[in-house]
Design a protein around this motif. Sequence first.
Motif, PDB file in Angstrom:
ATOM      1  N   PRO A  21       0.820  -1.219   0.000  1.00  0.00           N
ATOM      2  CA  PRO A  21       0.000   0.000   0.000  1.00  0.00           C
ATOM      3  C   PRO A  21       0.852   1.267   0.000  1.00  0.00           C
ATOM      4  CG  PRO A  21      -0.744  -1.527   1.706  1.00  0.00           C
ATOM      5  CD  PRO A  21       0.552  -2.057   1.162  1.00  0.00           C
ATOM      6  N   ALA A  22       0.430   2.239  -0.792  1.00  0.00           N
ATOM      7  CA  ALA A  22       1.039   3.570  -0.786  1.00  0.00           C
ATOM      8  C   ALA A  22       0.121   4.438   0.070  1.00  0.00           C
ATOM      9  CB  ALA A  22       1.161   4.115  -2.197  1.00  0.00           C
ATOM     10  N   TRP A  23       0.420   4.533   1.352  1.00  0.00           N
ATOM     11  CA  TRP A  23      -0.449   5.243   2.297  1.00  0.00           C
ATOM     12  C   TRP A  23      -0.387   6.743   2.077  1.00  0.00           C
ATOM     13  CZ3 TRP A  23      -3.886   2.528   4.835  1.00  0.00           C
ATOM     14  CH2 TRP A  23      -3.643   1.173   5.030  1.00  0.00           C
ATOM     15  N   ARG A  24      -1.569   7.383   2.148  1.00  0.00           N
ATOM     16  CA  ARG A  24      -1.684   8.837   1.984  1.00  0.00           C
ATOM     17  C   ARG A  24      -2.399   9.414   3.193  1.00  0.00           C
ATOM     18  NH1 ARG A  24      -4.344  10.091  -3.566  1.00  0.00           N
ATOM     19  NH2 ARG A  24      -3.899  12.155  -2.788  1.00  0.00           N
ATOM     20  N   LYS A  25      -1.984  10.609   3.554  1.00  0.00           N
ATOM     21  CA  LYS A  25      -2.581  11.312   4.682  1.00  0.00           C
ATOM     22  C   LYS A  25      -3.012  12.691   4.199  1.00  0.00           C
ATOM     23  CE  LYS A  25       0.324  11.582   8.051  1.00  0.00           C
ATOM     24  NZ  LYS A  25       1.126  11.716   9.284  1.00  0.00           N
ATOM     25  N   SER A  26      -4.103  13.198   4.720  1.00  0.00           N
ATOM     26  CA  SER A  26      -4.595  14.511   4.337  1.00  0.00           C
ATOM     27  C   SER A  26      -3.554  15.589   4.633  1.00  0.00           C
ATOM     28  CB  SER A  26      -5.887  14.832   5.101  1.00  0.00           C
ATOM     29  OG  SER A  26      -6.245  16.188   4.917  1.00  0.00           O
ATOM     30  N   SER A  27      -3.468  16.558   3.749  1.00  0.00           N
ATOM     31  CA  SER A  27      -2.548  17.680   3.976  1.00  0.00           C
ATOM     32  C   SER A  27      -3.008  18.535   5.152  1.00  0.00           C
ATOM     33  CB  SER A  27      -2.449  18.533   2.716  1.00  0.00           C
ATOM     34  OG  SER A  27      -3.721  19.054   2.376  1.00  0.00           O
ATOM     35  N   ARG A  28      -4.245  18.386   5.577  1.00  0.00           N
ATOM     36  CA  ARG A  28      -4.761  19.146   6.720  1.00  0.00           C
ATOM     37  C   ARG A  28      -4.335  18.550   8.057  1.00  0.00           C
ATOM     38  NH1 ARG A  28     -10.268  22.039   5.540  1.00  0.00           N
ATOM     39  NH2 ARG A  28     -10.004  22.425   3.327  1.00  0.00           N
ATOM     40  N   CYS A  29      -3.733  17.387   8.052  1.00  0.00           N
ATOM     41  CA  CYS A  29      -3.341  16.727   9.298  1.00  0.00           C
ATOM     42  C   CYS A  29      -2.170  17.420   9.971  1.00  0.00           C
ATOM     43  CB  CYS A  29      -2.967  15.274   9.031  1.00  0.00           C
ATOM     44  SG  CYS A  29      -4.379  14.279   8.610  1.00  0.00           S
ATOM     45  N   GLY A  30      -1.272  17.959   9.206  1.00  0.00           N
ATOM     46  CA  GLY A  30      -0.090  18.567   9.792  1.00  0.00           C
ATOM     47  C   GLY A  30       0.709  17.524  10.541  1.00  0.00           C
ATOM     48  N   THR A  31       1.013  17.799  11.810  1.00  0.00           N
ATOM     49  CA  THR A  31       1.775  16.847  12.616  1.00  0.00           C
ATOM     50  C   THR A  31       0.868  16.033  13.533  1.00  0.00           C
ATOM     51  OG1 THR A  31       2.143  18.539  14.302  1.00  0.00           O
ATOM     52  CG2 THR A  31       3.839  18.288  12.598  1.00  0.00           C
ATOM     53  N   SER A  32      -0.436  16.281  13.494  1.00  0.00           N
ATOM     54  CA  SER A  32      -1.340  15.542  14.373  1.00  0.00           C
ATOM     55  C   SER A  32      -1.628  14.149  13.816  1.00  0.00           C
ATOM     56  CB  SER A  32      -2.657  16.311  14.548  1.00  0.00           C
ATOM     57  OG  SER A  32      -3.329  16.422  13.316  1.00  0.00           O
ATOM     58  N   THR A  33      -2.185  13.321  14.672  1.00  0.00           N
ATOM     59  CA  THR A  33      -2.553  11.965  14.277  1.00  0.00           C
ATOM     60  C   THR A  33      -3.760  12.008  13.350  1.00  0.00           C
ATOM     61  OG1 THR A  33      -1.762  11.131  16.377  1.00  0.00           O
ATOM     62  CG2 THR A  33      -3.259   9.726  15.157  1.00  0.00           C
ATOM     63  N   CYS A  34      -3.700  11.234  12.303  1.00  0.00           N
ATOM     64  CA  CYS A  34      -4.773  11.202  11.317  1.00  0.00           C
ATOM     65  C   CYS A  34      -4.999   9.776  10.841  1.00  0.00           C
ATOM     66  CB  CYS A  34      -4.399  12.039  10.102  1.00  0.00           C
ATOM     67  SG  CYS A  34      -4.309  13.793  10.425  1.00  0.00           S
ATOM     68  N   VAL A  35      -6.034   9.620  10.063  1.00  0.00           N
ATOM     69  CA  VAL A  35      -6.197   8.352   9.363  1.00  0.00           C
ATOM     70  C   VAL A  35      -5.411   8.429   8.068  1.00  0.00           C
ATOM     71  CG1 VAL A  35      -8.444   7.835  10.364  1.00  0.00           C
ATOM     72  CG2 VAL A  35      -8.333   9.064   8.217  1.00  0.00           C
ATOM     73  N   GLU A  36      -4.981   7.278   7.600  1.00  0.00           N
ATOM     74  CA  GLU A  36      -4.282   7.181   6.330  1.00  0.00           C
ATOM     75  C   GLU A  36      -5.089   6.272   5.415  1.00  0.00           C
ATOM     76  OE1 GLU A  36       0.352   7.621   7.469  1.00  0.00           O
ATOM     77  OE2 GLU A  36      -0.579   5.719   8.017  1.00  0.00           O
ATOM     78  N   VAL A  37      -5.027   6.543   4.117  1.00  0.00           N
ATOM     79  CA  VAL A  37      -5.813   5.798   3.134  1.00  0.00           C
ATOM     80  C   VAL A  37      -4.865   5.275   2.057  1.00  0.00           C
ATOM     81  CG1 VAL A  37      -7.670   5.979   1.440  1.00  0.00           C
ATOM     82  CG2 VAL A  37      -7.795   7.293   3.552  1.00  0.00           C
ATOM     83  N   ALA A  38      -5.152   4.063   1.593  1.00  0.00           N
ATOM     84  CA  ALA A  38      -4.396   3.473   0.481  1.00  0.00           C
ATOM     85  C   ALA A  38      -5.365   2.675  -0.385  1.00  0.00           C
ATOM     86  CB  ALA A  38      -3.285   2.571   0.997  1.00  0.00           C
ATOM     87  N   LYS A  39      -5.006   2.511  -1.648  1.00  0.00           N
ATOM     88  CA  LYS A  39      -5.805   1.680  -2.555  1.00  0.00           C
ATOM     89  C   LYS A  39      -4.912   0.560  -3.053  1.00  0.00           C
ATOM     90  CE  LYS A  39      -8.894   1.813  -6.492  1.00  0.00           C
ATOM     91  NZ  LYS A  39      -8.399   0.728  -7.297  1.00  0.00           N
ATOM     92  N   VAL A  40      -5.376  -0.667  -2.854  1.00  0.00           N
ATOM     93  CA  VAL A  40      -4.664  -1.852  -3.326  1.00  0.00           C
ATOM     94  C   VAL A  40      -5.652  -2.685  -4.119  1.00  0.00           C
ATOM     95  CG1 VAL A  40      -3.444  -3.951  -2.667  1.00  0.00           C
ATOM     96  CG2 VAL A  40      -3.082  -1.844  -1.368  1.00  0.00           C
ATOM     97  N   GLU A  41      -5.354  -2.832  -5.395  1.00  0.00           N
ATOM     98  CA  GLU A  41      -6.234  -3.533  -6.328  1.00  0.00           C
ATOM     99  C   GLU A  41      -7.631  -2.915  -6.254  1.00  0.00           C
ATOM    100  OE1 GLU A  41      -5.842  -7.745  -5.836  1.00  0.00           O
ATOM    101  OE2 GLU A  41      -3.676  -7.649  -6.029  1.00  0.00           O
ATOM    102  N   ASP A  42      -8.647  -3.682  -5.864  1.00  0.00           N
ATOM    103  CA  ASP A  42     -10.011  -3.138  -5.836  1.00  0.00           C
ATOM    104  C   ASP A  42     -10.482  -2.822  -4.417  1.00  0.00           C
ATOM    105  OD1 ASP A  42     -10.162  -5.739  -4.990  1.00  0.00           O
ATOM    106  OD2 ASP A  42     -11.976  -6.231  -6.122  1.00  0.00           O
TER     107      ASP A  42
END
Length: 64
Positions: A7-28
């Motif tokens: 997975p290529a995990w992505r985090k919102s640019s609005r997170c800054g240094t705080s804890t956030c959720v991360e999203v990735a897309k793998v296949e479907d």
Amino acid sequence: MEQMNVPAWRKSSRCGTSTCVEVAKVEDQYLIRDSKNPEATALSFTKDEWDAFVEGVTAGEFRF
């Protein structure tokens, strides 16, 4: 040898240094994980489930 999809995990640019959720897309599948606990099992959603979530966010369904 077959290569695994990493997975290529992505985090919102609005997170800054705080804890956030991360999203990735793998296949479907769309994966979501907690950035402060990346070793934990990620939640997995289908494209239809992900699209419904994004539509709900856009419509303001998750505002408190």
